[in-house]
Motif scaffolding. Sequence first.
Motif, PDB file in Angstrom:
ATOM      1  N   THR A   1      19.079 -27.388 -15.444  1.00 42.07           N
ATOM      2  CA  THR A   1      19.800 -27.744 -16.662  1.00 42.07           C
ATOM      3  C   THR A   1      20.317 -26.476 -17.347  1.00 42.07           C
ATOM      4  OG1 THR A   1      17.837 -27.583 -18.057  1.00 42.07           O
ATOM      5  CG2 THR A   1      18.266 -29.729 -17.005  1.00 42.07           C
ATOM      6  N   PRO A   2      21.322 -26.614 -18.217  1.00 40.27           N
ATOM      7  CA  PRO A   2      21.808 -25.434 -18.951  1.00 40.27           C
ATOM      8  C   PRO A   2      20.712 -24.752 -19.758  1.00 40.27           C
ATOM      9  CG  PRO A   2      23.379 -27.241 -19.154  1.00 40.27           C
ATOM     10  CD  PRO A   2      22.151 -27.814 -18.495  1.00 40.27           C
ATOM     11  N   GLN A   3      19.722 -25.523 -20.222  1.00 38.22           N
ATOM     12  CA  GLN A   3      18.637 -24.921 -21.000  1.00 38.22           C
ATOM     13  C   GLN A   3      17.794 -23.986 -20.124  1.00 38.22           C
ATOM     14  OE1 GLN A   3      19.556 -28.132 -21.205  1.00 38.22           O
ATOM     15  NE2 GLN A   3      20.344 -28.041 -23.301  1.00 38.22           N
TER      16      GLN A   3
ATOM     17  N   PRO B   1      23.905 -31.842 -16.460  1.00 36.81           N
ATOM     18  CA  PRO B   1      23.876 -32.310 -17.855  1.00 36.81           C
ATOM     19  C   PRO B   1      22.756 -31.633 -18.628  1.00 36.81           C
ATOM     20  CG  PRO B   1      24.050 -34.164 -16.326  1.00 36.81           C
ATOM     21  CD  PRO B   1      23.773 -32.949 -15.492  1.00 36.81           C
ATOM     22  N   THR B   2      22.879 -31.678 -19.949  1.00 41.72           N
ATOM     23  CA  THR B   2      21.887 -31.048 -20.805  1.00 41.72           C
ATOM     24  C   THR B   2      20.509 -31.662 -20.592  1.00 41.72           C
ATOM     25  OG1 THR B   2      21.414 -30.399 -23.089  1.00 41.72           O
ATOM     26  CG2 THR B   2      22.274 -32.611 -22.733  1.00 41.72           C
TER      27      THR B   2
ATOM     28  N   ARG C   1      12.993 -22.082 -10.502  1.00 45.77           N
ATOM     29  CA  ARG C   1      12.490 -23.158  -9.632  1.00 45.77           C
ATOM     30  C   ARG C   1      12.627 -24.520 -10.307  1.00 45.77           C
ATOM     31  NH1 ARG C   1      13.737 -21.008  -5.766  1.00 45.77           N
ATOM     32  NH2 ARG C   1      14.607 -19.534  -7.253  1.00 45.77           N
ATOM     33  N   ALA C   2      12.807 -24.551 -11.630  1.00 42.34           N
ATOM     34  CA  ALA C   2      12.785 -25.802 -12.388  1.00 42.34           C
ATOM     35  C   ALA C   2      14.161 -26.459 -12.419  1.00 42.34           C
ATOM     36  CB  ALA C   2      12.304 -25.546 -13.814  1.00 42.34           C
ATOM     37  N   ARG C   3      14.201 -27.736 -12.107  1.00 42.54           N
ATOM     38  CA  ARG C   3      15.454 -28.484 -12.212  1.00 42.54           C
ATOM     39  C   ARG C   3      15.650 -29.031 -13.625  1.00 42.54           C
ATOM     40  NH1 ARG C   3      13.417 -31.665  -7.735  1.00 42.54           N
ATOM     41  NH2 ARG C   3      13.907 -30.693  -5.724  1.00 42.54           N
ATOM     42  N   GLN C   4      14.606 -29.639 -14.183  1.00 42.89           N
ATOM     43  CA  GLN C   4      14.779 -30.393 -15.414  1.00 42.89           C
ATOM     44  C   GLN C   4      13.936 -29.869 -16.571  1.00 42.89           C
ATOM     45  OE1 GLN C   4      16.991 -32.730 -15.821  1.00 42.89           O
ATOM     46  NE2 GLN C   4      16.414 -33.585 -17.831  1.00 42.89           N
ATOM     47  N   SER C   5      12.623 -29.852 -16.420  1.00 42.35           N
ATOM     48  CA  SER C   5      11.770 -29.445 -17.538  1.00 42.35           C
ATOM     49  C   SER C   5      10.968 -28.207 -17.164  1.00 42.35           C
ATOM     50  CB  SER C   5      10.829 -30.586 -17.950  1.00 42.35           C
ATOM     51  OG  SER C   5       9.934 -30.906 -16.910  1.00 42.35           O
TER      52      SER C   5
END
Length: 720
Positions: free
Chosen positions: A293-295, A323-324, A552-556
């Motif tokens: 994610t952008p974050q 997406p965010t 390594r993280a995709r989402q959280s």
Amino acid sequence: MGVHSAAEQVLAGLDPEQRTAVTAPAGPVCVLAGAGTGKTRAVTSRIAHRALTGAISPRHVLAVTFTARAAAEMRARLTALGVAGVQARTFHAAALRQMRYFAPRLLHGRELPELLDSKVRLVTMAATRAGLRTDRAAARDLAGEIEWAKSSLVEPGEYVVAAAKAQRETPHEPAKVAEVFTAYETVKRANGVIDFEDLLRAAVWGIEEHPDVAEQIRAQYRHFVVDEYQDVNPLQQRLLDAWLGGRDDLTVVGDASQTIYSFTGATSAYLVDFPRRHRGAVVVRLVRDYRSTPQVVGLANAVIAQARGTEARLRLELVGQRPTGPEPELRIFTDEPAEAAAVAARCRQLVAAGTPAREIAVLFRTNAQSEAYEEALTEVGVPYVVQGAERFFERVEVRQAMVALRAATRSIPGETPLPAAVVEALAGVGWAPDTPPAGGAARERWEALAALVQLAEEYAATPPVLPIGEAATVERPVTLTDFTEELHRRAAQQHVPTVEGVTLASLHSAKGLEWDAVFLVGLAEGTLPTGYAKTAEQVEEERRLLYVGITRARQSLWLSYASARSPGGRNRRPSRFLPQLDRSGGTERAGGGGTVRRGERRRNLVVSCRICGATLLAGADRKLGRCPTCPSDVDEELLERLRDWRQRVAGTQRVPAYVVFTDATLTALAERRPERPEELIAIAGIGPRKLGLYGESVLALVGGATVDAVCPEESLENPS
């Protein structure tokens, strides 16, 4: 489908940078590919496109990877693209195939000698010849030094000088290591075997010293692709140069910011110097991140932006394409058991909410940290797998320690305090509560046994469960027998299904993998960076290790550290690599036993740009809620009214205007136009006090009220 249409199909869906890499002309091509930017797709598409257009024959391509898994993935992708016959292998697999074929010719009819799976047994024999008594951990460390030397093209007689120049932290005096190195080579020859470095050196020798072999290999392989080029060591580069034989149809792919194996001899120097070594090389930068994610991408950029040194010259700023998502979260805990318990609880929540356990990872700096997370996950009933390491209770040193503890129950007096009894028992397996030894494997062994001592301290502080029938008023100390039974109980509990489990892995073994949810734990000074990182180069490699973990993280993404190693222990500082938090003064308690700075209010590590989603770090950017380069949507008329109102309030209270609100806060108000108190307090720089003083007036101004209406003079007495 015709050849032309098949080649066009290969290009379909590629982004502009990937397409540039795929269609670059024959010759040297350097693809600088950031994490998650589709490098495997780019290089396989390049091979396929060239093959389908008739520019090359697949059987003349050698694609070199660093793992058998990566080679298998490359072959599968090429087959799916309609291209078969490409040789995709690791350096060692390619060299082994060639040497087995040419051995009868090169070795006068003899077969290639047997290949050692591990150096440890022969290194132990060599150490004995050199007058050293070694256990398995010490032998592994000596084997690692020998591997580094041989991979770096260093001979035994050159080791002392080379180790000093490289600032190696050697497991013994360099002269003694050199003596073991010399003895190892002798023992190895006497046993008629070769190691993996010998295999590569033999392949180099076969090509460089035998023109007929060189001619045959170079006729077979004419086009080369090297993945993870930042991890090439001098010996591998020597073999690559031998394969090339002065030709330049070479495509390399790498990311200098993921150089994390220099302790093995790997160096990013060949990637950094590629354009100089290969004049006219095409250099393509892949920066569109399709993984995270952008974050997450914003945090990764912020961490690596502070990098210094050679690798930083090729630093890439990634651009998130997904997406965010949720903000990366920083949690601070009182001690490591609390940290592990909170991580396990969150893992259980994620699994209950539908995230597959296999899509969750807990990453740490050293394998010795895994035990706390193995235990915590077992306690909450979440299965796990340990990547790249033995399970804690299956490690050789831990099994030996448990035998020693059981034996000590018969020799150590029962009244001996449990921690002291455990230390005394572990002395029998060579452990002492002093400074950890040098050498990675020996250190990990020491830390694993230290974890048993810490566990004993915690267990001794917990009231024992009394046997049935024993009066509750009876007080007795926890004995060594109690503790050994507890250890066996814990070991038995950890035999849980692991096919579908949370991954526990060191940051090094996580390279090349990815998960939906990643927990980066133990981010304290002394752990990351490790206290053994003494030089600027070593510290920078620790920074890159954190960068690899983040990407390594995709989402959280969860980042955490414990203020102390054990309850009541000495306070530690957070890792210097973490972006600076809002130090607006004071601390307050956070959920789960952690603390956060008051300015963090939501336990978030960073704030996202409301326009592009990137992670914001600078105080002014956090207040605005956007990057300085993103377009402003400020309401100029509202901003002017806010300035007028601030001037009146400051004048009445006889304070500078910035004491009321800074310019950045006023701009944030005019851009974000809050309509409710909770939206107002979400803006950095507006706390409960200023909300009480000015909140009603600001919300009225945002709603369209005039300055005269919201600040009559009688309401502006000095609040102090």
